[in-house]
Motif scaffolding. Structure first.
Motif, mmCIF file in Angstrom:
data_model
loop_
_atom_site.group_PDB
_atom_site.id
_atom_site.type_symbol
_atom_site.label_atom_id
_atom_site.label_comp_id
_atom_site.label_asym_id
_atom_site.label_seq_id
_atom_site.Cartn_x
_atom_site.Cartn_y
_atom_site.Cartn_z
ATOM 1 N N CYS A 1 0.832 -1.200 0.000
ATOM 2 C CA CYS A 1 0.000 0.000 0.000
ATOM 3 C C CYS A 1 0.867 1.250 0.000
ATOM 4 O O CYS A 1 2.037 1.208 0.340
ATOM 5 C CB CYS A 1 -0.950 -0.021 1.189
ATOM 6 S SG CYS A 1 -0.200 -0.534 2.725
ATOM 7 N N ALA B 1 -5.557 6.214 1.300
ATOM 8 C CA ALA B 1 -4.854 4.937 1.243
ATOM 9 C C ALA B 1 -5.453 3.889 2.177
ATOM 10 O O ALA B 1 -5.199 2.704 2.039
ATOM 11 C CB ALA B 1 -3.380 5.142 1.556
ATOM 12 N N PHE C 1 1.336 -6.069 5.898
ATOM 13 C CA PHE C 1 1.253 -4.906 5.024
ATOM 14 C C PHE C 1 2.655 -4.373 4.745
ATOM 15 O O PHE C 1 3.468 -4.247 5.651
ATOM 16 C CB PHE C 1 0.423 -3.806 5.677
ATOM 17 C CG PHE C 1 -1.030 -4.159 5.779
ATOM 18 C CD1 PHE C 1 -1.932 -3.689 4.840
ATOM 19 C CD2 PHE C 1 -1.500 -4.975 6.796
ATOM 20 C CE1 PHE C 1 -3.279 -4.021 4.920
ATOM 21 C CE2 PHE C 1 -2.835 -5.313 6.885
ATOM 22 C CZ PHE C 1 -3.728 -4.836 5.944
ATOM 23 N N THR D 1 -2.619 -2.684 -4.116
ATOM 24 C CA THR D 1 -3.911 -2.080 -3.778
ATOM 25 C C THR D 1 -4.317 -1.002 -4.781
ATOM 26 O O THR D 1 -3.470 -0.361 -5.377
ATOM 27 C CB THR D 1 -3.879 -1.471 -2.368
ATOM 28 O OG1 THR D 1 -2.760 -0.608 -2.276
ATOM 29 C CG2 THR D 1 -3.797 -2.544 -1.338
ATOM 30 N N ASP E 1 -12.127 -0.766 -3.688
ATOM 31 C CA ASP E 1 -11.412 -1.209 -2.498
ATOM 32 C C ASP E 1 -12.016 -2.489 -1.972
ATOM 33 O O ASP E 1 -11.321 -3.424 -1.644
ATOM 34 C CB ASP E 1 -11.496 -0.137 -1.413
ATOM 35 C CG ASP E 1 -10.885 1.157 -1.868
ATOM 36 O OD1 ASP E 1 -9.799 1.095 -2.453
ATOM 37 O OD2 ASP E 1 -11.509 2.210 -1.660
ATOM 38 N N LYS F 1 4.017 1.124 -6.538
ATOM 39 C CA LYS F 1 3.378 0.056 -5.784
ATOM 40 C C LYS F 1 3.246 -1.214 -6.614
ATOM 41 O O LYS F 1 3.572 -2.301 -6.158
ATOM 42 C CB LYS F 1 1.980 0.541 -5.386
ATOM 43 C CG LYS F 1 1.593 0.204 -4.012
ATOM 44 C CD LYS F 1 0.311 0.916 -3.575
ATOM 45 C CE LYS F 1 -0.442 1.613 -4.674
ATOM 46 N NZ LYS F 1 -1.623 2.329 -4.189
#
Lengths: 381, 319
Positions: free
Chosen positions: A14, A158, A244, A152, A129, A21
């Motif tokens: 993320c 975010a 993450f 993502t 999302d 990314k």
């Protein structure tokens, strides 16, 4: 990083837009497939066309494709695992979801044919999302892959995708939803809510309200499965097998976003696996001696006699040599200033994560496996 | 008809968009700053409400109420809920009583669920400011390229979905303002890199196909300087050989290595970006202005950056 990744089943990359990314996620997956004996999937959202081509996912659709092992062969590498890639097709995923949760085929057909559905599935509250996380859940529970690396979607915020599953559940259990569709279920509108519908009719028109209501009545038939699913997705994000990875560059805006992200992950008790810093300027720009030399070249330059003799040795024109030296000195000072701001931002960001890795600004775009592995090497060890 | 770059500030409504990370907020802030400096009463609005716009003017957090941040310059941050309330009272002329309690909550709910409602109260606010003539120019730091079309196309979408009712009646004048190419325009910000360029190309097509809003300009941000002319490049090539720079190094009392490395980095970075720049140039119709903004070495933030960018914009626009 390699040890951290080996201990996880899901890695979610993320960060704000433009920080790399997608390539970071794909590079991590490529490295994992190369070094670990596992079946690795990278789930990307919107890859650059050439990268998608290189991964063999040029055609739209949810189906995962295996990255051609010969692509590794051609680079003289023998992967211990397999690399797979899939792209997220939001529309397709929503359709699948409806088919899965609708009580019967007739209802799912009616939902899919509802004029609002296409609009809503495309623009629903954080529908991207939610669907990304839902798809992740689906892939993870299929048990097909040992590791899934997720890129993502670009969000306004975010964090939207972390909150998306619980928001979706909230949405479907909301009182207001029931209030909105109540009059279309029964003709009995209670006294308290009458002005509510009068105003709603006046503003939006009763036809539109009816369309919305019909849609939500249909959608509510999926409620039990849907809410349960959203909660399961939420649990998966909090699972110890999920981590993450925050990706950022050392520019002020993305770095601020990354810092915010790290804070919230910590606050919510989610696992912060690593911080990946991309497009970092090289260390030599912070070299003090070079800074002194550059400053001298910019202010005084070289004495003309010395310049003439050096130019003669090099077989060039002294004036031109002087210009080049000044130009490269100014260039050094410029980039050196940027590099020192980067260093300061980096110190700020590095406080919390256990693992911080960085990759330099690359000469060329990353659009093939070789590029991914080159990037991956910086982040892997 | 070829459009003059200066026309941009003669618009009444400008949406600034682009892929995330290309610096669109900075461009929007600087464009507004420049317009105000040039005598236009200007409103600039942050739609994503991340607070970046406030930082660029070095003022505290912005709210929905417009706040003066410099002479002739006002700033605000979009809040769809507040905008909806304003919309209900000013445009739909709903009495106050209906704005409280379940009705307001119902609208919040519809706004978050029904397609286009959130978008129309956002876009409606800007169109309304233009219609009422409160400002000479309204500049919107719009959502990124993926989301902006949904916003710009909202009045049309509402028109198609909502057959009757006050909301529908309100879309007509919005469409008139958005579709008037002398009044309203879109500025796409890109950087010379693969994804920003391909998103720009896609967005140009979607603006044409899905909205009635015209593209006014493309801003190419963070263009690296060209260090050398051709002859100078030859001189530099010699300096890349460590042996040949010894004379200069002893004269300067220090090594040139890092300085030469830094120059090589600039040259390669610029070269790899040139191709993307050319792709972009060939995709943009010739009558659309392209503005090239130099890479800002300060990489700082705040008002200093905003002023620098505004100066660079002014130079590029021929002021």
């Amino acid at each position: 990083m390699s040890g951290m990744v080996a201990a996880k089943e899901i890695v979610i990359a993320c960060g704000s837009g433009g920080v790399g990314k997608t390539t970071t996620a794909a590079a991590l997956a490529a490295m994992a497939a190369l070094h670990q004996k596992s079946k690795v999937l990278v789930l990307t959202v919107d890859p650059a066309r050439r990268l998608a081509d290189a991964l063999g996912i040029e055609s739209l659709g949810n189906e995962a494709r295996k990255v051609d092992p010969q692509a590794f062969d051609r680079l003289g590498m023998k992967p211990r695992g397999e690399m797979w890639a899939a792209m997220l097709d939001t529309k397709q995923s929503w359709d699948d979801l409806v088919r899965r949760h609708a009580p019967d085929a007739a209802t799912s057909r009616r939902i899919l044919a509802n004029p609002l559905y296409a609009n809503i599935s495309g623009r629903f509250v954080q529908s991207h999302d939610y669907i990304a996380m839902e798809r992740l859940y689906e892939l993870h529970t299929s048990g097909t892959y040992d590791l899934i690396v997720v890129d993502t979607p670009p969000s306004r915020n975010a964090l939207d995708f972390i909150a998306a599953p619980s928001r979706m559940a909230e949405f479907f259990s909301s009182k207001l939803l029931r209030l909105l569709i109540a009059p279309y279920r029964s003709r009995l509108v209670n006294v308290a809510s009458r002005p509510f519908y009068q105003v709603a009719d006046r503003v939006l028109g009763s036809q539109f309200l009816e369309d919305i209501a019909e849609f939500f009545i249909l959608f509510q038939t999926m409620y039990p499965g849907f809410v349960e699913r959203a909660r399961a997705v939420d649990r998966l994000l909090r699972d110890h097998r999920t981590t993450f990875v925050v990706v950022s560059t050392l520019e002020p805006a993305p770095a601020a976003e990354a810092e915010f992200f790290i804070e919230v992950l910590t606050e919510k008790g989610l696992d912060l696996g690593a911080l990946v810093l991309n497009k970092v300027l090289p260390d030599y720009l912070l070299d003090d001696e070079a800074a002194r030399v550059a400053a001298r070249l910019e202010s005084a330059g070289i004495a003309s006699t010395a310049l003439a003799s050096v130019a003669a040795q090099l077989g060039t024109d002294p004036e031109q040599l002087g210009r080049v030296l000044e130009e490269i000195a100014v260039n050094f000072s410029n980039f050196s200033m940027v590099a020192s701001r980067e260093a300061a931002l980096r110190q700020e960001l590095e406080r919390r994560p256990h693992i911080v890795v960085s990759a330099p600004e690359m000469d060329t775009d990353i659009h093939d496996l070789a590029g991914l592995l080159k990037l991956g090497k910086y982040t892997w060890n | 008809m070829p459009r003059c770059v200066a026309d941009l500030l003669d618009h009444q409504l400008v949406f600034v968009t682009g892929k995330g990370g290309v610096g669109k907020t900075t461009i929007a802030a600087a464009l507004a700053w420049l317009a105000a400096e040039r005598g236009k009463k200007t409103l600039v609005c942050d739609v994503d409400a991340r607070g970046d716009l406030a930082d660029l003017y070095e003022v505290g957090p912005l709210g929905f109420a417009e706040r003066q941040v410099a002479p002739r310059l006002w700033a605000m941050s979009m809040d769809t809920e507040a905008s909806l309330k304003q919309y209900l009272s000013l445009q739909l002329k709903l009495p106050l009583i209906t704005r409280i309690g379940p009705v307001a909550r119902m609208f919040d709910f519809v706004a978050s669920a029904a397609p286009g409602v959130r978008e129309i109260v956002t876009v409606g606010k800007f169109c309304w400011e233009v219609k009422e003539g409160h400002y000479d120019l309204v500049i919107v730091d719009a959502p990124s390229s993926g989301h902006v079309v949904g916003q710009l196309a909202a009045p049309q979408a509402i028109n198609e979905l909502v057959k009757v009712g006050l909301v529908r009646q309100q879309t007509g004048w919005m469409l008139d303002i958005l579709g008037d190419h002398d009044r309203t325009g879109v500025v796409i910000v890109a950087t010379p890199a693969e994804m920003p360029v391909s998103e720009t190309v896609e967005l140009m097509a979607r603006l044409d196909d899905e909205t009635n809003v015209a593209l006014s300009a493309v801003v190419v941000n963070r263009v690296l300087p060209e260090l050398f002319g051709r002859r100078e490049e030859e001189v530099f090539a010699r300096l890349e050989d460590p042996a040949s720079r010894r004379g200069i190094e002893s004269e300067l009392g220090g090594s040139l290595e890092s300085i030469v490395d830094a120059a090589r980095l600039t040259v390669t970075m610029r070269r790899s970006r040139t191709g993307h720049l050319e792709d972009l140039r060939s995709a943009v119709r010739p009558e659309i202005a392209m503005l090239y903004m130099p890479y800002l070495f300060s990489r700082g933030s705040g008002l200093r950056t905003t002023r620098h960018v505004a100066e660079a914009l002014a130079a590029e626009m021929g002021y």
